[in-house]
Scaffold this active site. Structure first.
Site, mmCIF file in Angstrom:
data_model
loop_
_atom_site.group_PDB
_atom_site.id
_atom_site.type_symbol
_atom_site.label_atom_id
_atom_site.label_comp_id
_atom_site.label_asym_id
_atom_site.label_seq_id
_atom_site.Cartn_x
_atom_site.Cartn_y
_atom_site.Cartn_z
ATOM 1 N N GLU A 122 0.865 -1.180 0.000
ATOM 2 C CA GLU A 122 0.000 0.000 0.000
ATOM 3 C C GLU A 122 0.904 1.233 0.000
ATOM 4 O OE1 GLU A 122 -2.702 0.439 3.313
ATOM 5 O OE2 GLU A 122 -3.833 1.985 2.263
ATOM 6 N N GLY A 254 2.885 2.354 10.869
ATOM 7 C CA GLY A 254 2.659 1.537 12.058
ATOM 8 C C GLY A 254 2.517 0.053 11.737
ATOM 9 N N ALA A 255 1.630 -0.241 10.786
ATOM 10 C CA ALA A 255 1.386 -1.634 10.444
ATOM 11 C C ALA A 255 0.551 -1.690 9.171
ATOM 12 C CB ALA A 255 0.646 -2.344 11.574
ATOM 13 N N MET A 256 0.379 -2.893 8.646
ATOM 14 C CA MET A 256 -0.316 -3.038 7.371
ATOM 15 C C MET A 256 -1.198 -4.270 7.373
ATOM 16 S SD MET A 256 -0.877 -1.809 4.444
ATOM 17 C CE MET A 256 -2.059 -2.602 3.365
ATOM 18 N N GLU A 257 -2.406 -4.073 6.854
ATOM 19 C CA GLU A 257 -3.474 -5.077 6.973
ATOM 20 C C GLU A 257 -3.494 -6.124 5.866
ATOM 21 O OE1 GLU A 257 -3.982 -1.734 6.215
ATOM 22 O OE2 GLU A 257 -5.549 -1.513 4.711
ATOM 23 N N ASN A 258 -2.366 -6.456 5.223
ATOM 24 C CA ASN A 258 -2.339 -7.467 4.155
ATOM 25 C C ASN A 258 -3.203 -8.672 4.525
ATOM 26 O OD1 ASN A 258 -0.035 -5.938 3.063
ATOM 27 N ND2 ASN A 258 0.990 -6.780 4.873
ATOM 28 N N HIS A 290 -6.895 -2.555 14.962
ATOM 29 C CA HIS A 290 -7.101 -1.798 13.726
ATOM 30 C C HIS A 290 -6.812 -2.677 12.502
ATOM 31 C CE1 HIS A 290 -7.011 1.944 11.256
ATOM 32 N NE2 HIS A 290 -6.160 1.235 10.532
ATOM 33 N N GLU A 291 -5.643 -3.287 12.491
ATOM 34 C CA GLU A 291 -5.267 -4.089 11.313
ATOM 35 C C GLU A 291 -6.206 -5.280 11.174
ATOM 36 O OE1 GLU A 291 -3.362 -2.461 9.527
ATOM 37 O OE2 GLU A 291 -2.540 -1.151 11.073
ATOM 38 N N GLU A 313 -10.163 3.733 6.088
ATOM 39 C CA GLU A 313 -9.394 4.184 7.247
ATOM 40 C C GLU A 313 -10.253 4.872 8.307
ATOM 41 O OE1 GLU A 313 -6.806 2.901 7.815
ATOM 42 O OE2 GLU A 313 -5.970 2.307 5.871
#
Ligand code: 0A1
Ligand code: ZN
Length: 850
Positions: A122, A254-258, A290-291, A313
């Protein structure tokens, strides 16, 4: 090929993709410098498309060969990808490309961090992996084969095969390329399982580098709680056999929701009492949630195009806030969120980077992962929920998931779901998505014959590209108190739709005291002439915890502004009211800790601007120092008692109760240190067995100029732990006096442990300077120069992190002519750098054009 000339992309130009993808097969032969990516992609013409132009994005790729339906082709290469003659019927595209993960310092696409391969796709990183229509409205199933000698090989979906030197994964859920992920490394897992409400067992893993395996337990509990909560509250169940989380040290965000393979900045997942503060624990819990929540709001329903980013988001931030409120204290979470909103989003909305929650143009989409899209986006969901009520909100969400599962959707789709559920017309509400800027809400009141009238006026200042603003619908939560402190009208939602509007309350015996915008029911700036007496009354009597806190904040603000503007002495009336709250054992300690906090220096600067003044960052800093000193003396008897009372004897738990007690004790300690010269802080430092207490004590010692020994000892104790050393870098800058902040930051950039290649370390150092207003805006200009030096060094290496940090300059228009010209000189220096990235060019150009 190098970057194309910066081009502006407009929402109004959206057209559907010419070709759709049914399935993607990827084979990765991993090698640090010469990874081969072999793709086999099934395309078919999109019946909805207006043309048959075939274009695949691709950047920094070496194409070895390409085939269509098995026959070799020679595509035309363009600056941003390739085009090719293709059949006007379904066909198979195959390509073989080479990439160099080790050369990838931008951390977009496939890169190497501490010997492990990781991806970040992303928003537009997939095009650095292979040629592909890299846009979120092209969704496909992915099958991935990874060939490597590394022991752990992960991708999205479910594992299908594994053997010596390879693994294969299949993700049955069609997804856009930005949700693709691959991880390979020598990793250790922290395993667990979760049984979904329909009885399906899901394997859960948190994968970390050897040595970090003792920091996974908290994250795993947070994940299981999130999975349960999404079932209970939104009826959303997990949809694969396995859910993997990986911690990586070098990560831009912070992080990624793959899908099925969330990748986390290690700072947002690894936790232990010895190395993480209570605030870290709370944040980690929220980010894991969140993720995870993105699995439905983002992955199952994704965005049609990047202008719709807030669709996933805003909603997902709203959902994670609800989760935190349920797990911890709802009022405390609300207050923390509003502090963050005002600190980052109001600031953004008020300056040259202001943009609508749904922007209508961008140059570099990475520059729009902003507080406006995320935090204001979440506020809009909260307002919708307030306007339609909880029951209709729940119905609308069910309809959203039913109607749009598998879609790449838009804000129009989202609002239509609410319109269809409630019969409301949301045309006016949509302005919240389209108009930038924070509405100012002014209030006047009248009382006659038992009727109390509140009259509101709204207006929004012009923002870049938007001079005219139409009135928005604003849910204003109001309660009324009797002069004796009793509530006579409980919280009522007033729905304001006009530019000016009055609301009447009848049958009142006496003129009430209003409590307006309870629970911060809309992201607006409330402007109300009010006396300190009334604020103290609300601080004492308001039944709404948010407004109770807000009253204390307003008191502190008005006192500080009088000190800064008129050289007034600290207001002891305020201090007595504050002391009553701090002393009140019936109140949540976490709330009391927040109540002792003062408005930020940035908040005070903005308040002064709103009053037509030019803020002097040093005068603000001094006033805050004087007030803290005065509070410390005024409460000299109370604070040590509070400190002693809220020591936690039980074994450390990262829950809200213990964290609240520690927060209050540490808030007391910070003040005590101003009168005892740091003696108590030294005692706490010496016996601290958790990072919350150790770090708070260290901050107090540095603030009291007694930090040298502890700073050294802290380094020796923690030099092996990069996340703790990030704190060590930050703290020395954050607690430094403004005259030395830039010098200290500069010296830290010479420290052998400083590296700009790690975004966390860069932010811990230069971000800490940018977050110290009096240090950064020091009249010498040293702060501006230092930040600029490093932005220029970082830009060729990591444009995304460079561009994000440029927002340190976004408030430049507030300041005096000298500061303005010093900042402008630095902005021009940045713009003058040869080969400046598109990301940074866009940011500086927007900031400069204010
Ligand atoms: N979607 C992620 C945040 C994220 C956004 C962009 C990134 O790289 C440009 C990385 C992560 C989230 O909301 O958590
Ligand atoms: Zn997100």
């Amino acid at each position: 090929m190098k970057d194309a000339a910066p081009q502006t992309i407009y929402l109004k130009d959206y057209t559907p993709p010419s070709y759709l993808v049914d399935s993607v097969h990827l084979t990765f032969r991993l090698s640090p410098e010469h990874t081969r990516v072999v793709s086999r992609i099934e395309f078919r013409p999109n019946p909805e498309a207006a043309n048959r132009d075939f274009f695949l994005h691709g950047e920094e790729l070496r194409l070895h060969s390409a085939r269509i339906n098995g026959a070799e082709v020679t595509p035309q290469m363009t600056l941003e990808g390739l085009t090719c003659e293709v059949p006007d019927a379904p066909f198979v595209w195959e390509s073989d490309v080479e990439i160099s993960p080790v050369a990838n310092t931008a951390l977009e696409g496939l890169y190497i961090s501490n010997g492990m391969y990781s991806t970040q796709c992303e928003a537009q990183g997939f095009r650095k992996i292979t040629y592909y229509p890299d846009r979120p409205d092209v969704m496909a199933t992915f099958t991935v084969r990874i060939e490597s000698d590394l022991p752990v090989l992960l991708s999205n979906g479910n594992p299908v095969a594994q053997g010596d030197g390879f693994a294969e994964w299949h993700d049955p859920w069609p997804k856009p390329a930005y949700l693709f992920a691959l991880v390979a490394g020598d990793l250790i897992n922290h395993p667990d399982t979760f049984t979904t409400k329909s009885g399906k067992d899901v394997e859960l893993n948190i994968w970390v580098r050897p040595g970090d395996e003792d920091k996974c337990a908290f994250g795993m509990e947070a994940l299981k709680k999130s999975m349960k909560w999404d079932e209970d509250v939104y009826g959303r169940e997990y949809d694969l056999d396995i859910f993997n989380i990986v911690a990586v040290d070098d990560f831009n965000m912070g992080a990624m929701e793959n899908k099925g393979l969330n990748i986390f900045n290690s700072s947002c997942v690894l936790a232990s009492p010895e190395t993480s503060t209570d605030a870290n624990f709370e944040r980690i819990e929220a980010i894991i949630a969140h993720e995870y929540f993105h699995n439905w709001t983002g992955n199952r329903i994704t965005c049609r195009d990047w202008f719709q980013l807030c669709l996933k988001e805003g909603l997902t931030v709203f959902r994670d806030s609800q989760f935190t409120s349920d797990m911890r204290s709802a009022p405390v979470k609300r207050i923390e969120d509003v502090i963050a909103l005002r600190g980052r989003q109001f600031r953004e909305d008020n300056g040259p980077l202001a943009h609508p929650v749904r922007p209508d143009s961008f140059v570099e989409i990475n520059n729009f992962y902003t507080a406006t899209v995320y935090e204001k986006g979440a506020e809009l969901i909260g307002m919708l929920k307030t306007l339609v009520g909880d029951a209709d909100y729940a119905k609308a969400l069910d309809l959203y998931f039913d109607r749009h599962d598998g879609d790449a959707a838009t804000i129009e789709d989202w609002l239509k779901v609410f319109e269809d559920t409630t019969g409301r017309d949301l045309t006016q509400f949509k302005r919240w998505y389209e108009q930038a800027g924070t509405p100012r809400l002014s209030v006047s009141e009248a009382f006659e014959d038992g009727t109390y009238t509140l009259t509101f006026k709204q207006d929004t200042l012009p923002t870049p590209g938007q001079d005219h603003k139409d009135p928005r619908v604003i849910p204003i939560a109001v309660g009324l108190l009797n002069p004796n402190g009793d509530e006579v009208v409980p919280t009522t939602i007033l729905e304001m739709t006009g530019a000016e509007q009055s609301f009447r309350f009848e049958g009142l015996a006496a003129k009430p005291v209003p409590s307006i915008l309870r629970d911060f029911s809309a992201p607006v700036i409330l402007q109300r002439e009010s006396s300190d007496q009334e604020r103290a009354f609300l601080l004492a009597h308001d039944t709404d915890p948010f407004n109770k806190w807000e009253a204390g904040r307003a008191l502190a603000r008005s006192g500080l502004i009088a000190m800064i503007r008129d050289g007034a002495a600290p207001d002891t009336g305020h201090l007595d009211a504050l002391q009553a709250v701090v002393r009140d054992d019936t109140l949540d300690p976490a709330f009391r800790a927040l109540a002792i906090g003062l408005p930020s220096q940035d908040d005070l600067a903005q308040t002064l601007v709103n009053l037509g003044e030019v803020p002097d960052p040093m005068a603000i800093w001094q006033a805050v120092e004087v007030l803290k000193q005065t509070i410390a003396q005024h409460m000299q008897d109370l604070l040590p008692r509070i400190y002693a009372q809220y020591q936690v004897d039980d074994a450390y738990r990262a829950d809200a109760d213990q964290a609240g007690a520690r927060a209050l004790a540490n808030a007391a300690l910070a003040l005590i240190s101003r009168v005892d010269g740091g003696a108590q802080a030294q005692a706490q430092y010496d016996k601290a067995d958790n990072m919350t207490q150790q770090l708070a004590a260290l901050g107090c010692l540095i603030g009291a100029n007694k930090g040298d020994k502890a700073v050294q000892a802290f380094y020796e104790q923690w030099r092996h732990d990069r996340l703790v050393i990030d704190k060590w870098f930050s703290l020395q800058i954050a607690y430094s006096d403004p005259d030395h902040a830039a010098e200290i930051a500069r010296a830290l950039t010479d420290h052998p442990d400083f590296t700009m290649k790690n975004p966390n370390r860069f932010r811990a150092t230069l971000g800490a300077l940018a977050g110290h207003p009096a240090g950064f805006h020091h009249a010498s200009g040293a702060g501006y120069a230092l930040l600029t030096d490093w932005l220029l060094k970082l830009d060729p290496i990591n444009p995304q992190t460079t561009a994000r940090m440029c927002s340190a300059f976004e408030t430049w228009k507030r300041y005096d002519a000298d500061r303005q010209s010093m900042i402008l000189a630095q902005l021009d220096r940045i713009l003058g750098q040869q080969g400046l990235s598109r990301d940074t060019t866009e940011m500086i150009t927007r900031i400069r054009s204010a």
